[in-house]
Write a protein that holds these residues in place. Sequence first.
Motif, short mmCIF file in Angstrom:
data_model
loop_
_atom_site.label_atom_id
_atom_site.label_comp_id
_atom_site.label_asym_id
_atom_site.label_seq_id
_atom_site.Cartn_x
_atom_site.Cartn_y
_atom_site.Cartn_z
N ASP A 73 -4.54 36.13 -24.60
CA ASP A 73 -5.64 36.63 -23.76
C ASP A 73 -6.02 35.64 -22.67
O ASP A 73 -7.19 35.45 -22.35
N VAL A 74 -5.02 35.00 -22.08
CA VAL A 74 -5.22 34.08 -20.97
C VAL A 74 -4.91 34.84 -19.68
O VAL A 74 -3.90 35.53 -19.60
N THR A 75 -5.79 34.72 -18.71
CA THR A 75 -5.54 35.31 -17.39
C THR A 75 -4.81 34.27 -16.55
O THR A 75 -5.26 33.13 -16.44
N VAL A 76 -3.68 34.66 -15.97
CA VAL A 76 -2.85 33.73 -15.20
C VAL A 76 -2.56 34.31 -13.82
O VAL A 76 -2.21 35.48 -13.69
N THR A 77 -2.72 33.45 -12.82
CA THR A 77 -2.33 33.81 -11.45
C THR A 77 -1.46 32.67 -10.92
O THR A 77 -1.81 31.50 -11.04
N VAL A 78 -0.32 33.02 -10.36
CA VAL A 78 0.59 32.05 -9.75
C VAL A 78 0.64 32.36 -8.26
O VAL A 78 0.94 33.49 -7.86
N THR A 79 0.31 31.35 -7.44
CA THR A 79 0.35 31.52 -5.99
C THR A 79 1.31 30.51 -5.38
O THR A 79 1.51 29.42 -5.93
N ASP A 80 1.90 30.88 -4.24
CA ASP A 80 2.77 29.94 -3.54
C ASP A 80 1.92 28.99 -2.70
O ASP A 80 0.69 29.10 -2.67
N LYS A 81 2.58 28.06 -1.98
CA LYS A 81 1.83 27.05 -1.24
C LYS A 81 1.04 27.64 -0.06
O LYS A 81 0.14 27.00 0.46
N LYS A 82 1.36 28.86 0.33
CA LYS A 82 0.60 29.54 1.39
C LYS A 82 -0.57 30.34 0.83
O LYS A 82 -1.32 30.94 1.57
N GLY A 83 -0.70 30.36 -0.50
CA GLY A 83 -1.79 31.10 -1.13
C GLY A 83 -1.45 32.54 -1.48
O GLY A 83 -2.31 33.28 -1.95
N ASN A 84 -0.20 32.95 -1.26
CA ASN A 84 0.22 34.31 -1.60
C ASN A 84 0.37 34.44 -3.11
O ASN A 84 1.02 33.61 -3.74
N VAL A 85 -0.22 35.48 -3.68
CA VAL A 85 -0.12 35.72 -5.12
C VAL A 85 1.29 36.19 -5.43
O VAL A 85 1.76 37.19 -4.88
N MET A 95 2.88 32.41 -25.00
CA MET A 95 3.92 31.89 -24.11
C MET A 95 4.13 32.89 -22.98
O MET A 95 4.11 34.09 -23.20
N LEU A 96 4.34 32.36 -21.79
CA LEU A 96 4.66 33.18 -20.62
C LEU A 96 5.80 32.49 -19.90
O LEU A 96 5.64 31.36 -19.44
N PHE A 97 6.95 33.15 -19.83
CA PHE A 97 8.13 32.59 -19.17
C PHE A 97 8.42 33.42 -17.93
O PHE A 97 8.51 34.65 -17.99
N VAL A 98 8.57 32.74 -16.78
CA VAL A 98 8.71 33.41 -15.49
C VAL A 98 9.94 32.87 -14.77
O VAL A 98 10.23 31.68 -14.83
N HIS A 99 10.65 33.75 -14.06
CA HIS A 99 11.75 33.30 -13.21
C HIS A 99 11.24 33.28 -11.78
O HIS A 99 11.02 34.31 -11.15
N MET A 100 11.01 32.05 -11.25
CA MET A 100 10.46 31.87 -9.92
C MET A 100 11.54 31.37 -8.96
O MET A 100 12.50 30.74 -9.39
N GLU A 101 11.35 31.65 -7.69
CA GLU A 101 12.19 31.06 -6.64
C GLU A 101 11.84 29.57 -6.57
O GLU A 101 10.74 29.17 -6.98
N ASN A 102 12.74 28.75 -6.05
CA ASN A 102 12.41 27.34 -5.83
C ASN A 102 11.21 27.25 -4.91
O ASN A 102 11.09 28.01 -3.95
N GLY A 103 10.31 26.31 -5.20
CA GLY A 103 9.13 26.13 -4.36
C GLY A 103 8.01 25.44 -5.12
O GLY A 103 8.16 25.01 -6.26
N ILE A 104 6.87 25.35 -4.45
CA ILE A 104 5.67 24.74 -5.03
C ILE A 104 4.68 25.86 -5.31
O ILE A 104 4.40 26.68 -4.43
N TYR A 105 4.14 25.87 -6.52
CA TYR A 105 3.24 26.93 -6.94
C TYR A 105 1.99 26.35 -7.59
O TYR A 105 2.03 25.32 -8.25
N LYS A 106 0.90 27.08 -7.42
CA LYS A 106 -0.35 26.73 -8.10
C LYS A 106 -0.55 27.75 -9.22
O LYS A 106 -0.53 28.96 -8.98
#
Length: 145
Positions: A73-85, A95-106
């Motif tokens: 029950d954790v709410t998670v948001t991943v944004t890129d360095k430009k702030g795009n969700v 556990m939450l496993f994600v396949h992301m493109e290379n980059g910096i994320y918050k």
Amino acid sequence: MKIVKSLLTGLMGVMAIFAITNTAYADEVNTEQPAYINGGIGQEEADDMRLHAGEYNLRLYFSEAKQGQSISDVTVTVTDKKGNVKLEVADAGPMLFVHMENGIYKITSQHNGVIFSKTVKILNRKGVNVHLNWKNSAADATDEM
């Protein structure tokens, strides 16, 4: 020879059933968001998630208290360095496993009103593990890398 064929056919059927039941343990989602799996409640589901961990380059683990008990029950948001969700999950964990493109994320995660933010850099297929622990739910916490 007929016995061997029958045994092989039976084994293939059992393997197919096992594959179907294993995929039912964790939520797997692939929409416009990055591909991810979410779950890990119970030993069998957690083991299944761990088997697939290497397929995802961002692996989030959620826990609380000093002992690190798994939570959901954790709410998670991943944004890129430009702030795009890039990803939003309303009920993640443990556990939450994600396949992301290379980059910096918050990564911004919230549980029981307490918010954690963490910045991660995905550079390759190997990826990163991020452990988020709510040791003290009395105050907000931010941990920037």
